[in-house]
Design a protein around this motif. Structure first.
Motif, mmCIF file in Angstrom:
data_model
loop_
_atom_site.group_PDB
_atom_site.id
_atom_site.type_symbol
_atom_site.label_atom_id
_atom_site.label_comp_id
_atom_site.label_asym_id
_atom_site.label_seq_id
_atom_site.Cartn_x
_atom_site.Cartn_y
_atom_site.Cartn_z
ATOM 1 N N PHE A 66 0.816 -1.217 0.000
ATOM 2 C CA PHE A 66 0.000 0.000 0.000
ATOM 3 C C PHE A 66 0.848 1.266 0.000
ATOM 4 C CE2 PHE A 66 -3.082 -3.081 1.296
ATOM 5 C CZ PHE A 66 -4.232 -2.648 0.681
ATOM 6 N N ASN A 67 1.975 1.226 0.697
ATOM 7 C CA ASN A 67 2.745 2.468 0.775
ATOM 8 C C ASN A 67 3.847 2.548 -0.278
ATOM 9 O OD1 ASN A 67 4.351 0.541 1.814
ATOM 10 N ND2 ASN A 67 4.396 1.356 3.892
ATOM 11 N N ASN A 68 3.803 1.642 -1.247
ATOM 12 C CA ASN A 68 4.701 1.717 -2.397
ATOM 13 C C ASN A 68 6.173 1.772 -2.036
ATOM 14 O OD1 ASN A 68 2.499 1.776 -4.158
ATOM 15 N ND2 ASN A 68 2.277 3.983 -3.857
ATOM 16 N N ASP A 69 6.564 1.047 -0.996
ATOM 17 C CA ASP A 69 7.985 1.060 -0.669
ATOM 18 C C ASP A 69 8.672 -0.237 -1.102
ATOM 19 O OD1 ASP A 69 6.869 -0.662 1.097
ATOM 20 O OD2 ASP A 69 7.845 0.149 2.879
ATOM 21 N N ASP A 70 8.015 -0.983 -1.942
ATOM 22 C CA ASP A 70 8.558 -2.237 -2.467
ATOM 23 C C ASP A 70 8.758 -3.301 -1.407
ATOM 24 O OD1 ASP A 70 8.499 -1.469 -5.067
ATOM 25 O OD2 ASP A 70 10.488 -0.548 -5.001
ATOM 26 N N TYR A 71 8.185 -3.119 -0.285
ATOM 27 C CA TYR A 71 8.166 -4.170 0.725
ATOM 28 C C TYR A 71 6.756 -4.260 1.287
ATOM 29 C CZ TYR A 71 13.216 -4.481 0.843
ATOM 30 O OH TYR A 71 14.511 -4.688 0.494
ATOM 31 N N ILE A 72 6.337 -5.456 1.566
ATOM 32 C CA ILE A 72 5.088 -5.568 2.316
ATOM 33 C C ILE A 72 5.481 -5.517 3.773
ATOM 34 C CG2 ILE A 72 3.094 -6.985 2.824
ATOM 35 C CD1 ILE A 72 3.261 -8.200 0.151
ATOM 36 N N CYS A 73 5.249 -4.408 4.371
ATOM 37 C CA CYS A 73 5.599 -4.331 5.785
ATOM 38 C C CYS A 73 4.327 -4.533 6.601
ATOM 39 C CB CYS A 73 6.273 -3.022 6.116
ATOM 40 S SG CYS A 73 5.389 -1.606 5.488
ATOM 41 N N LYS A 74 4.501 -4.395 7.867
ATOM 42 C CA LYS A 74 3.395 -4.760 8.731
ATOM 43 C C LYS A 74 2.179 -3.863 8.508
ATOM 44 C CE LYS A 74 2.585 -6.140 13.378
ATOM 45 N NZ LYS A 74 2.962 -5.948 14.764
ATOM 46 N N SER A 75 2.433 -2.633 8.243
ATOM 47 C CA SER A 75 1.286 -1.731 8.082
ATOM 48 C C SER A 75 0.495 -2.102 6.822
ATOM 49 C CB SER A 75 1.776 -0.293 8.009
ATOM 50 O OG SER A 75 2.502 -0.096 6.820
ATOM 51 N N ASP A 76 1.230 -2.549 5.795
ATOM 52 C CA ASP A 76 0.534 -3.000 4.583
ATOM 53 C C ASP A 76 -0.363 -4.180 4.888
ATOM 54 O OD1 ASP A 76 1.796 -1.130 3.026
ATOM 55 O OD2 ASP A 76 3.508 -2.426 2.648
ATOM 56 N N LEU A 77 0.232 -5.121 5.601
ATOM 57 C CA LEU A 77 -0.539 -6.322 5.919
ATOM 58 C C LEU A 77 -1.745 -5.984 6.771
ATOM 59 C CD1 LEU A 77 1.945 -9.202 6.583
ATOM 60 C CD2 LEU A 77 0.044 -9.148 4.997
ATOM 61 N N GLU A 78 -1.527 -5.073 7.693
ATOM 62 C CA GLU A 78 -2.657 -4.690 8.544
ATOM 63 C C GLU A 78 -3.790 -4.139 7.691
ATOM 64 O OE1 GLU A 78 -1.126 -2.073 11.465
ATOM 65 O OE2 GLU A 78 -0.169 -3.719 12.553
ATOM 66 N N LYS A 79 -3.394 -3.360 6.709
ATOM 67 C CA LYS A 79 -4.426 -2.809 5.824
ATOM 68 C C LYS A 79 -5.164 -3.927 5.100
ATOM 69 C CE LYS A 79 -3.217 1.884 4.710
ATOM 70 N NZ LYS A 79 -2.205 2.660 4.032
ATOM 71 N N THR A 80 -4.364 -4.868 4.603
ATOM 72 C CA THR A 80 -4.978 -5.981 3.866
ATOM 73 C C THR A 80 -5.957 -6.743 4.754
ATOM 74 O OG1 THR A 80 -2.889 -6.211 2.718
ATOM 75 C CG2 THR A 80 -4.474 -7.968 2.447
ATOM 76 N N VAL A 81 -5.469 -7.063 5.944
ATOM 77 C CA VAL A 81 -6.327 -7.844 6.832
ATOM 78 C C VAL A 81 -7.585 -7.061 7.170
ATOM 79 C CG1 VAL A 81 -6.487 -8.866 9.114
ATOM 80 C CG2 VAL A 81 -4.433 -9.177 7.755
ATOM 81 N N ASN A 82 -7.408 -5.800 7.415
ATOM 82 C CA ASN A 82 -8.579 -5.002 7.751
ATOM 83 C C ASN A 82 -9.564 -4.922 6.599
ATOM 84 O OD1 ASN A 82 -8.359 -4.310 10.402
ATOM 85 N ND2 ASN A 82 -6.892 -2.664 9.992
ATOM 86 N N LYS A 83 -9.017 -4.853 5.410
ATOM 87 C CA LYS A 83 -9.905 -4.824 4.263
ATOM 88 C C LYS A 83 -10.643 -6.152 4.115
ATOM 89 C CE LYS A 83 -7.715 -1.488 1.203
ATOM 90 N NZ LYS A 83 -8.829 -0.555 1.048
ATOM 91 N N LEU A 84 -9.900 -7.204 4.336
ATOM 92 C CA LEU A 84 -10.491 -8.520 4.150
ATOM 93 C C LEU A 84 -11.526 -8.826 5.208
ATOM 94 C CD1 LEU A 84 -7.552 -10.816 3.103
ATOM 95 C CD2 LEU A 84 -9.598 -10.323 1.825
ATOM 96 N N THR A 85 -11.331 -8.301 6.386
ATOM 97 C CA THR A 85 -12.264 -8.625 7.455
ATOM 98 C C THR A 85 -13.214 -7.479 7.744
ATOM 99 O OG1 THR A 85 -10.665 -7.890 9.072
ATOM 100 C CG2 THR A 85 -10.673 -10.221 8.536
ATOM 101 N N ARG A 86 -13.118 -6.454 6.958
ATOM 102 C CA ARG A 86 -13.992 -5.301 7.152
ATOM 103 C C ARG A 86 -13.870 -4.742 8.564
ATOM 104 N NH1 ARG A 86 -17.606 -3.481 2.846
ATOM 105 N NH2 ARG A 86 -16.481 -4.423 1.164
#
Lengths: 178, 887
Positions: free
Chosen positions: A108-128
Motif C-alpha cells: 500500500f505504501n509503495n515502498d517495495d516491501y510488504i511491511c506490517k502496516s501494509d498487511l494490517e491494511k490488507t487484513v482489515n480490508k479482508l475482514t472489514r
C-alpha cells in the motif's frame, strides 16, 4: 516500461477479445471515450466512474487495484491501463508478472516491501475492520513470520514469490478466463 | 427370471441365457417329488430361486466389502475393485470345483439392463456439472476422436499382426472382425475408471476429463460396434460406400439422439416433480423411474443409453432438487449411492467369476500380447497428440504428468466384456479368442494398472485433490486474490467464456425455471427472506442440539483440576485430544486460523466440486446459506446490543472477554444481569453450588435424558426459587434483557484444528433473540425447546436438594474459586452466568473492572484459553447481505 509491457501483453490477445475490451471501456464512459483511437487521444477514465460501479461496491480492493494499474497512481485509467489490467490477470501472463502485480497491490505504501502496516491494511480490508487491533497485529505477525525468509520483519518481492511458489496451485486461480 | 424377456442390447446378440443358471450345487436343491399330497411345509425353491440368488449374490458382495474395509492396510494399497475381482475369481473357482462347470456369468443383458444404469445415473446426477461443462471441449475430444483413433488403430494393428502371420491359424478373423474387436476393446470404461480413480484422489480437472471421457465415449463405442458388427454379418464384400456414410451419420444420430432422449426425460421428470406436493413419499421414485425409462427408451431405439441417462441426470438435478422435499432429496442421494455402489460391487465380482469359465476361452498369445501392447501404446499416442492440439486452446494446459496419468488411466472394464460376450459366435468366428483377450485386458487394466496407478500418481507427484491445511499466508492471499479478480472482472466486464453460460442462465431463469419449478420453490429462490426464515429454523434446531452438549460440557468444566486445565486446552471432553500434546506454535497457528476463518469475508466466486460415489458431501450452496445466516445473526446481535443497552463499547469488550481475559464483568450485559440478581441478596446465600454425585433423584425431568449419560461428579449451579421467578419475570424469551451469545460446543479437536470441522458448521450461533425470526408456527416449539434448555441449566427445584445441604460447607469455597475458574472456561456462556447468579454478583466479580487495567496481557494465558475466543469469533464476520436483515 509499462507501456511496452502492455503492448507486449496486448499482442497476446486476439482481435475479438481486444475489441470487446475496448467497447467495454468505452461503455463505461461513452461521452468521454471516442470511438476512434487512431489519433491517440489522451483520455482517462476517472476513478469515480470505476469505483462507483454497482458490482464493485462490495469489493474491498477496488481502489487499490485502480491505483496500482493506473499510470498516474490515482486510479484514473487510460485504455492502456485498462488493457494492462486485463492482461496481467489473463491466463497467458507469466506467473512472475502476476505475482509482481499481486505484490504491488498489497504494497500500500509503495515502498517495495510488504511491511506490517501494509498487511494490517490488507487484513482489515479482508475482514472489514471486524478484528481488534491486537488481533490484526497477531495475524500480521504470524503471516510475516511464515513467509519472511531473511528475517527483516517485512516481505520483499522474493519472499512473496517464494511463498507463492511453495503453494503449487496458488496463482493458477489468479486469472480471468477468456 | 428378471431379464429373460429383456431385449438384448446392441444388435448382434443371439446367445443369451437366463441370468440365473441352474441352482448352485452347494445350495439346497429343490425336492419336487417329496410330498405329493398336502403337507405342512413345502419346499419351493424353484419359485424363489431367481430373486433369492440375486439377493444372495448382492449379500455376498456387500459382506465382502465389509471384510475388505476391516483392514485399512489392504484397502489403502489395493483398490476395492481389484479385491472384488479376486474374490470373484475365488468364488468362481469354488463353484467350478463343486459344480464341475462354470455358472453365473456376467450376463450382458443383466449388465446392461440392471447393473449399468444405476452407476451411470449416479455419476450423471452427482456430476460436478460446472467442472464438467468447463472441460466439455477436452472431454468431447478425448471421447470422440480419442476413441475413434484407439479403435481403428488397434483394430488395424491387430490385423497387421495377423497378416504378418504371427497369430495362430485358429483366429479366423478379417479386417472387419479386428476392427469390431478394436471398437469394443478401446472404450474406456466408466465403471472401472470411477472405481479406481475415486481412490486415487487426483485433482478434479484430471478426474473429470478421464471420467467424462469414459461416459461420453459410449456413443462412439455403440456406433462403431454396431456398424462393424453389421459389416461382419453382411460380409466385407457386400459393404458399400453408402454403408460407410450411414455409419458416420449414425454416429450423430446415436449421440445426439441419446442426449436428446436424456433431455426429454429430464424435462418430464422436472415437470412431474413439480406436482408431487401431495405425494411426497413417492417423489424419489419418480427420479429413478424416469431416469431408468430414459435409459430403456434410448436402448429401445438403439441410441446411446449411457448418454441419455447421463444427460438426464445432469439436467434434471437442478429442478428436481428444487421441487422435491428435503427428505426426498436425502432419499434420492442415498438410494442412488447405494444402488450404484452395490451394482459396482456386483459387476466386479461377477467379472471375476466369469473369468473362470474356460469353455469360452481360446488363448492366443500373439493376440493377447498384441492387444495389450496396442491399447496401451495407442492410448498414450492418442492422448499425447490430442493434448498437444488441445493445449493450444486450453487455458490450463495439461502437462506431461497429466498426460501420463490420462493414458495410464484408460481402464477397460465390464462394458467391453459384456460387449464381447454379446458377439454372435456364428458370425464372428474368432469370438472365443476375443473373449479371452478381453478378459485378460480387463483384468490387466483393473488389476495391474489399478494397483499401480496409486504409486504412480504418488511417484509422479500428480497434483492431488488434497485438502491440506492452508497456511495463513495462503488463506489470506487467496481471499485477497479472489477479491482482486472479482473486481477486475467487474471492471473489465469481461466474463469471456462465461458469456454463454450467463445467457443460458437467463433463459433458464426466465422460462425453464418458471415452467419446471414449483411456485414455492421458484419464489424461494429470489426472495432471500424465505431462505433466511428457513435457515433460522434449521439453525434453531441445531442450536438446541448443540446447547445440550454445551451445557453438559460446562457443568463438567469445573470438575477438572485447574492445573490440568491450564496445561491442557480447557475442558477436555474429547478424549482424542488429551493425548495430542500440541506445541505452542501449532496452537498459535490454530488460533490465528480461527480468527481468520471466522472473520474473512468470502468473495462470491469460490466453489469446489468433486465427485465421490461413496461419500456425500454437503453442497456448497448449503455452506453459503449458512454463512449468510451467520453474518446476519451477527449483525442483528450487534445492532440489538447497541440499541437496547447503549453499550457502545460492548463489542470490543465482549471480544476481550471472549478472549478469556478476566474482564467478564466489565461487559455491560453482565452488569445488567448482575444488577437483576443483586436485588435479592438473601437468595444469594441460599444459592449454592450443588455437587450432584448422583443426579437421578433431582433430575427427574424428562428433559434430562442427555444428562443421565454423564457419569461421575457433576457440578450444577442451582438457583433458588426467587431467582428463578425473577428471571422468568424479567427474562421471558421474547423480551430478553440481554442478548445471549451461546457458543456451540464443538469437540475440542475441532476447536484446536479448524480444518477438522466444517467451517460452516462451526458457527451456529443463536441468541434468544432468534425467536423473532422463527416463524410463528415454529415459535411454540422453539419456546419449548428453549425452556427445556433453561430447565436444564437451572432445574426448577423449589429448594436445594438434600445434597446441597450436606455440601453447604464446601459451597462458599467453591464460590471463591469461581472467578479464577471462569477465566479458564472454554465457553463464556451466559446461560451459565444466568444460572449462577452468585458468581455474577460476588464481591470478587464486581471488583474486576478496577483490576483489569492493571493486569498485563498474559500472552500465554491467552493462548491456552483462546480456543474459546476463537470459537466465538466465528460470529464476527462481515455482513455482506446486511440489507436483507434490514428488510
Amino acid at each position: 516500461c509499462k507501456l511496452g509491457q502492455s503492448v507486449f501483453l496486448c499482442c497476446l490477445y486476439t482481435f475479438p477479445s481486444l475489441s470487446r475490451l475496448f467497447y467495454r471501456y468505452r461503455d463505461l464512459a461513452p461521452q468521454l471515450v471516442p470511438l476512434s483511437y487512431i489519433d491517440k487521444p489522451d483520455v482517462k477514465l476517472p476513478y469515480e466512474l470505476i469505483g462507483s460501479m454497482a458490482e464493485l461496491k462490495d469489493n474491498p480492493f477496488r481502489q487499490r487495484i485502480a491505483e496500482v494499474f493506473s499510470e498516474d497512481g490515482e486510479g484514473n485509467m487510460t485504455l492502456d491501463d485498462f488493457l494492462d489490467m486485463f492482461s496481467v490477470l489473463s491466463e497467458m501472463a507469466p506467473r512472475d508478472l502476476k505475482a509482481y502485480y499481486a505484490f504491488k497491490i498489497y504494497d500500500f505504501n509503495n515502498d517495495d516491501y510488504i511491511c506490517k502496516s501494509d498487511l494490517e491494511k490488507t487484513v482489515n480490508k479482508l475482514t472489514r475492520n471486524e478484528l481488534t487491533l491486537e488481533e490484526v497485529c497477531l495475524v500480521c505477525d504470524k503471516v510475516i513470520d511464515e513467509a519472511d525468509q531473511d528475517n527483516d520483519g517485512r516481505l520483499s518481492v522474493e519472499d512473496f514469490q517464494h511463498m507463492i511458489a511453495r503453494a503449487p496451485d496458488f496463482l493458477s486461480t489468479f486469472h480471468i478466463r477468456i | 427370471p428378471r431379464a429373460r424377456d429383456a431385449p438384448s442390447r446392441r444388435s448382434g446378440a443371439g446367445a443369451m441365457q437366463p441370468p440365473t443358471g441352474p441352482a448352485l450345487a452347494s445350495a439346497p436343491e429343490s425336492a419336487p417329488g417329496a410330498a405329493p399330497g398336502s403337507s405342512l411345509l413345502r419346499w419351493q425353491w424353484r419359485e424363489v430361486q431367481a430373486p433369492c440368488l440375486v439377493a444372495g449374490w448382492i449379500l455376498v458382495a456387500s459382506l465382502a466389502k465389509i471384510v475388505f474395509q476391516l483392514s485399512k492396510k489392504v484397502t489403502s494399497v489395493v483398490p476395492e475393485s481389484c479385491l472384488l475381482i479376486l474374490l470373484g475369481l475365488g468364488l468362481g473357482g469354488i463353484v467350478l470345483a463343486i459344480a464341475k462347470r462354470a455358472e453365473y456369468q456376467l450376463e450382458p443383458s443383466m449388465f446392461f439392463l440392471f447393473l449399468l444404469p444405476p452407476i451411470v445415473l449416479d455419476s450423471g446426477y452427482f456430476m460436478p456439472s460446472r467442472l464438467f461443462f468447463d472441460n466439455l471441449g477436452a472431454i468431447l475430444t478425448y471421447a470422440v476422436i480419442g476413441t475413434l483413433w484407439n479403435s481403428f488403430a488397434t483394430g488395424a494393428a491387430l490385423w497387421g499382426v495377423k497378416q504378418a502371420g504371427l497369430m495362430d491359424e485358429g483366429v479366423e478373423a478379417g479386417l472387419m472382425d479386428f476392427l469390431l474387436f478394436g471398437s469394443l476393446i478401446s472404450a474406456v470404461d466408466p465403471v472401472a475408471v470411477l472405481a479406481i480413480f475415486e481412490e486415487v484422489h487426483i485433482n478434479e480437472t484430471l478426474f473429470i476429463i478421464v471420467f467424462g471421457e469414459s461416459l461420453l465415449n459410449d456413443a462412439v463405442t455403440v456406433v462403431l460396434y454396431k456398424v462393424f458388427n453389421s459389416f461382419v454379418e453382411m460380409g466385407p464384400v457386400h459393404v458399400q460406400a453408402t454403408d460407410y456414410l450411414k455409419g458416420v451419420a449414425s454416429f450423430f444420430v446415436v449421440s445426439l439422439g441419446g442426449a436428446a432422449v436424456g433431455l426429454l426425460f429430464a424435462f418430464l421428470l422436472a415437470l412431474i416433480t413439480r406436482f408431487t406436493k401431495r405425494v411426497r413419499i413417492i417423489e424419489p421414485l419418480f427420479v429413478f423411474l424416469l431416469a431408468y425409462m430414459a435409459y430403456l427408451a434410448a436402448e429401445m431405439v438403439s441410441l446411446s443409453s449411457i448418454l441419455a441417462v447421463t444427460f438426464c441426470g445432469i439436467c434434471c438435478k437442478k429442478y428436481v432438487e428444487a421441487n422435491i422435499s428435503r427428505k426426498s432429496r436425502t432419499t434420492v442421494k442415498y438410494t442412488m449411492k447405494t444402488l450404484a455402489s452395490s451394482s459396482e460391487t456386483v459387476i466386479f465380482m461377477f467379472l471375476g467369476i466369469s473369468a473362470v469359465d474356460t469353455s469360452k476361452w481360446a488363448w492366443d498369445t500373439a493376440l493377447v500380447l498384441g492387444t495389450l501392447l496396442f491399447i496401451l501404446l495407442f492410448r498414450a499416442v492418442g492422448v499425447i497428440l490430442q493434448t498437444w492440439v488441445l493445449n493450444h486452446f486450453r487455458l490450463m494446459p495439461l502437462d506431461r504428468i497429466d498426460q501420463v496419468v490420462m493414458s495410464y488411466g484408460g481402464l477397460r472394464g465390464a462394458v467391453a466384456f459384456a460387449l464381447v460376450i454379446l458377439l454372435d459366435g456364428a458370425k464372428v468366428r474368432a469370438k472365443d479368442y476375443f473373449v479371452a483377450t478381453t478378459i485378460v485386458v480387463v483384468f490387466f487394466t483393473v488389476l495391474v494398472q489399478g494397483l499401480t496407478i496409486k504409486p504412480l500418481v504418488k511417484w509422479l507427484k500428480v497434483k492431488r485433490s488434497d485438502h491440506h491445511k492452508p497456511t495463513l499466508n495462503e488463506e489470506l492471499h487467496e481471499h485477497a486474490f479472489d477479491h482482486i479478480l472479482a473486481a477486475v472482472e467487474d471492471v473489465v466486464g469481461h466474463h469471456g467464456y462465461r458469456y454463454w453460460r450467463d445467457k443460458w442462465e437467463q433463459f433458464d431463469k426466465r422460462y425453464l425455471s418458471q415452467l419446471l419449478m414449483r411456485k414455492s420453490a421458484y419464489r424461494l429462490k429470489d426472495e432471500i427472506w424465505d431462505v433466511y426464515c428457513k435457515l433460522n429454523i434449521r439453525d434453531a434446531i441445531s442450536f438446541v442440539d448443540q446447547t445440550d452438549r454445551a451445557t453438559s460440557a460446562l457443568w463438567l468444566c469445573p470438575a477438572c483440576p485447574s492445573g490440568e486445565r491450564e496445561s491442557g486446552s480447557g475442558a477436555c471432553l474429547d478424549l482424542q485430544v488429551i493425548d495430542t500434546v500440541r506445541s505452542r506454535r501449532d496452537k498459535e497457528d490454530a488460533v490465528m486460523h480461527h480468527v481468520l476463518c471466522g472473520s474473512l469475508y468470502k468473495p462470491r466466486r469460490r466453489y469446489k466440486a468433486s465427485y465421490s460415489r461413496h461419500f456425500i458431501s454437503p453442497s456448497a450452496q448449503e455452506r453459503q446459506d449458512k454463512e449468510i445466516f451467520q453474518q446476519n445473526m451477527k449483525r442483528r446481535l450487534e445492532t440489538f446490543k447497541s440499541t437496547k443497552h447503549n453499550v457502545c463499547s460492548a463489542k470490543s469488550k465482549a471480544r476481550l472477554k471472549k478472549d478469556g481475559r478476566k474482564k467478564v464483568s466489565s461487559l455491560g450485559v453482565a452488569e445488567s444481569e448482575a444488577c437483576t440478581y443483586r436485588a435479592s441478596p438473601s437468595s444469594l446465600l441460599a444459592a449454592a453450588v450443588l455437587v450432584a454425585v448422583d443426579s437421578d433423584d433431582e433430575e427427574s425431568d424428562s428433559s434430562e435424558t442427555e444428562k443421565e449419560d454423564d457419569e461421575g461428579i457433576i457440578f450444577i449451579a442451582r438457583a433458588t426459587d426467587e431467582i428463578l421467578q425473577g428471571k422468568k419475570a424479567s427474562g421471558s424469551l421474547d423480551v430478553c434483557p440481554s442478548p445471549r451469545i451461546i457458543p456451540p460446543s464443538p469437540t475440542s479437536a475441532e476447536k484446536e484444528l479448524p480444518w477438522k470441522g466444517d467451517r460452516g458448521d462451526l458457527a451456529v450461533y443463536i441468541s434468544s433473540e432468534t425467536t423473532k425470526i422463527v416463524p410463528v408456527d415454529m415459535q411454540t416449539a422453539w419456546k419449548q425447546s428453549i425452556s427445556s434448555l433453561e430447565s436444564v441449566a437451572s432445574p426448577p427445584g423449589a429448594e436445594p436438594g438434600p445434597h446441597a445441604k450436606t455440601l453447604a460447607g464446601p459451597a462458599p469455597e467453591e464460590r471463591h474459586m469461581m472467578p479464577e475458574q471462569r477465566t479458564c472456561f472454554q465457553f463464556p456462556n451466559p446461560l451459565l452466568r444466568s444460572s449462577r447468579p452468585q458468581s455474577a454478583s460476588s464481591p470478587e466479580r464486581t471488583e474486576q473492572p478496577e483490576l483489569q487495567p492493571l493486569m498485563a496481557p498474559d500472552e500465554h494465558g491467552r493462548m491456552s484459553t483462546s480456543a474459546g475466543p476463537s470459537n466465538s469469533r466465528w460470529l464476527i464476520q462481515f455482513n455482506r447481505h446486511a440489507r436483507f436483515s434490514d428488510g
